[in-house]
Enzyme design. Structure first.
Site, short mmCIF file in Angstrom:
data_model
loop_
_atom_site.label_atom_id
_atom_site.label_comp_id
_atom_site.label_asym_id
_atom_site.label_seq_id
_atom_site.Cartn_x
_atom_site.Cartn_y
_atom_site.Cartn_z
N PHE A 120 55.39 -80.18 -36.19
CA PHE A 120 54.13 -80.53 -35.81
C PHE A 120 53.79 -81.40 -34.47
CE2 PHE A 120 56.50 -84.15 -37.99
CZ PHE A 120 55.31 -85.48 -37.87
N LYS A 121 54.84 -82.04 -34.22
CA LYS A 121 54.90 -82.53 -33.23
C LYS A 121 54.88 -82.21 -31.42
CE LYS A 121 57.23 -86.29 -35.75
NZ LYS A 121 58.52 -86.29 -35.18
N ASP A 122 54.68 -80.80 -32.23
CA ASP A 122 53.78 -80.28 -30.61
C ASP A 122 52.25 -79.97 -30.73
OD1 ASP A 122 56.38 -78.63 -30.12
OD2 ASP A 122 55.82 -76.55 -31.45
N THR A 167 60.84 -84.99 -32.70
CA THR A 167 60.52 -85.29 -31.23
C THR A 167 60.85 -85.09 -29.99
OG1 THR A 167 59.43 -86.99 -32.84
CG2 THR A 167 60.12 -87.92 -30.16
#
Length: 492
Positions: A129-131, A162
């Site tokens: 999800f960090k993308d 991250t």
């Protein structure tokens, strides 16, 4: 839109406020606090109606323009259009098509009208999800540096996702170097390989002999040395960076708009939580007027946040007390974004916020339960912000991975399993519960193999990532040595 530090003296707040571009490249404020807007922009029902049919890129533009008012709208629209494309967010599960960037999947519909829904956030280059925020951050940084003819040395810490998201977003970017700390031998084999296999000359991986909190403390220590920070042009991509948090606000709006048909409907979100950045974005969306019922923080064995939302006591753990778990990206015992929520909780009293977090440094935490001897009684106000929490252990996540595979036919990662386990405990009649996915299961194959007896499927291009050559250095958590290493590799 003006921004102020959570620790700015009340008398000086107005004179020290800054615009979005002023705080874009940094992390901590000069006083050690975190930046927040002086007031949250509000979203109207008419805007929500108009946004329902927008592409993700256009929705991102509409939300971000409320926060980045000093960036020309044409430039901001071009940046979101460049970032949120199906070519970038293409890593979907077998049998699925990349028709949406953050698609919803209904897992369960109950007789009482409640739904359990999974929001996919792992379609980006590093499968996490960090993308969703980091790809935008890379483009924003490059844009800002080009306007200033400047360069930036990003210094950050990661518990797993991250780091790789930042490095993939920043690799090859003009004028940018990345120095990324991670806990030595405490990430999954896939996560480690994803970071350390990068050979780009502007990427520096540093494995710290300790836990994530040791690495995070080093980032804060370097950031608080204002002379060094200025000379070495230090910036950050950790979730203390405001631009990263606000970019995450977008997928809460997308999730809500995709799950509902009218604005009088509410949904809840369950968010696997370690550093409080992801769920903090949900808090901001709710404060903007998005009809969110509950925000449920799901923790693993490192349950600092769960303890607070159950008791009002925020008690950080020392390195030796931090567990190394099978959901390692949440192996965090000092949630650096938590200060943003506490600032709102105590009525945006910066003097109070500063005192509470100074007590974290001196006494290891604070107590807002209102009991005799506590530091205050604001815990009674937490319900007004919709927060709830729950905890998941290794056995819970193994069982959840197995159950989700059997019941719904999909394989989820360990952190998402924590989220689903806690979400089921907090569902309410008639309310859709959206669980935010953390990553694709392939990143944590060791536990998938334990749960299912077979390897997780890998997207194309990641089949043998652990076999690639790795480039990294191992260092002790020594701030002086870290400063020397940065200086030696920047030439500044």
């Amino acid at each position: 839109m003006q921004y102020v530090s959570t620790r700015a003296a009340s008398s000086a707040a107005a004179s020290t406020s800054q615009q979005f571009s002023d705080i874009l490249l940094g992390g901590l404020a000069a006083d050690g606090g975190l930046f927040l807007p002086t007031a949250y922009p509000q979203v109207t029902g008419a805007e929500l109606d108009a946004w329902r049919q927008l592409s993700y890129a256009d929705l991102a533009f509409e939300i971000l323009k409320k926060f980045a008012t000093d960036i020309p709208e044409a430039d901001l629209r071009a940046l979101t259009a460049k970032t949120y494309t199906k070519e970038v967010y293409k890593n979907v599960r077998k049998g699925e098509k990349a028709t949406q960037i953050t698609p919803l999947r209904v897992l369960e519909e109950r007789d009482d009208g409640a739904k359990l829904v999974l929001q996919a956030l792992s379609n980006g280059p590093t499968l996490a999800f960090k993308d969703m925020a980091m790809q935008l951050l890379g483009n924003l940084f490059e844009y800002a540096l080009a306007r200033q003819n400047a360069e930036l040395n990003i210094f950050g810490a990661t518990s797993g996702d991250t780091g790789s998201a930042a490095e993939y977003a920043m690799r090859g970017k003009k004028g940018i170097r990345v120095f990324m700390l991670s806990p030595h031998k405490k990430m999954s084999a896939f996560q480690t390989a994803q970071m350390f296999s990068l050979q780009d000359p502007n990427i520096f991986n540093i494995a710290i002999e300790g836990v994530f909190d040791d690495a995070q403390d080093m980032v804060k220590a370097v950031s608080n040395d204002l002379e060094f920070k200025s000379k070495q042009k230090i910036g950050t991509v950790n979730s203390i960076n405001w631009a990263r948090v606000v970019a995450q606000v977008v997928y809460y709006f997308r999730g809500y708009l995709s799950a509902t048909t009218s604005n009088d409907q509410k949904v809840s979100f369950t968010v696997p939580s370690g550093n409080f950045g992801n769920i903090c974005a949900g808090h901001i969306a709710r404060m903007m007027g998005l009809p969110i019922d509950k925000l449920v923080a799901a923790t693993n064995e490192n349950d600092v946040l769960d303890e607070f939302f159950r008791t009002g006591v925020y008690r950080v753990r020392k390195s030796a007390e931090t567990y190394h778990t099978s959901s390692p990206s949440m192996d965090i015992s000092k949630a650096s974004n938590f200060e943003r929520f506490v600032y709102d909780l105590v009525g945006r009293d910066s003097d109070r916020t500063r005192a509470l977090f100074q007590k974290v440094d001196t006494h290891g935490g604070f107590d807002l339960s209102g009991k005799p001897g506590s530091d205050g009684d604001e815990f009674k106000l937490v319900a007004n912000y919709g927060f709830k929490s729950g905890k998941s252990t290794h056995d819970d996540r193994v069982n959840t991975i197995r159950d989700v595979a059997d019941d719904y036919g999909i394989v989820i990662d360990t952190h998402t399993a924590d989220g689903i386990k806690v979400a089921k405990e907090n569902m309410e009649p008639g309310v859709t519960m959206i669980v935010l996915e953390t990553a694709l299961a392939a990143k944590f194959n060791e536990t998938i193999l334990e749960a299912l007896g077979e390897d997780a499927e890998r997207p194309e291009g990641f089949e043998n990532i652990e076999d690639l050559p790795q480039k990294f250095v191992v260092m002790k958590p020594d701030v002086a040595a870290m400063k020397a290493y940065i200086a030696a590799n920047t030439g500044l």
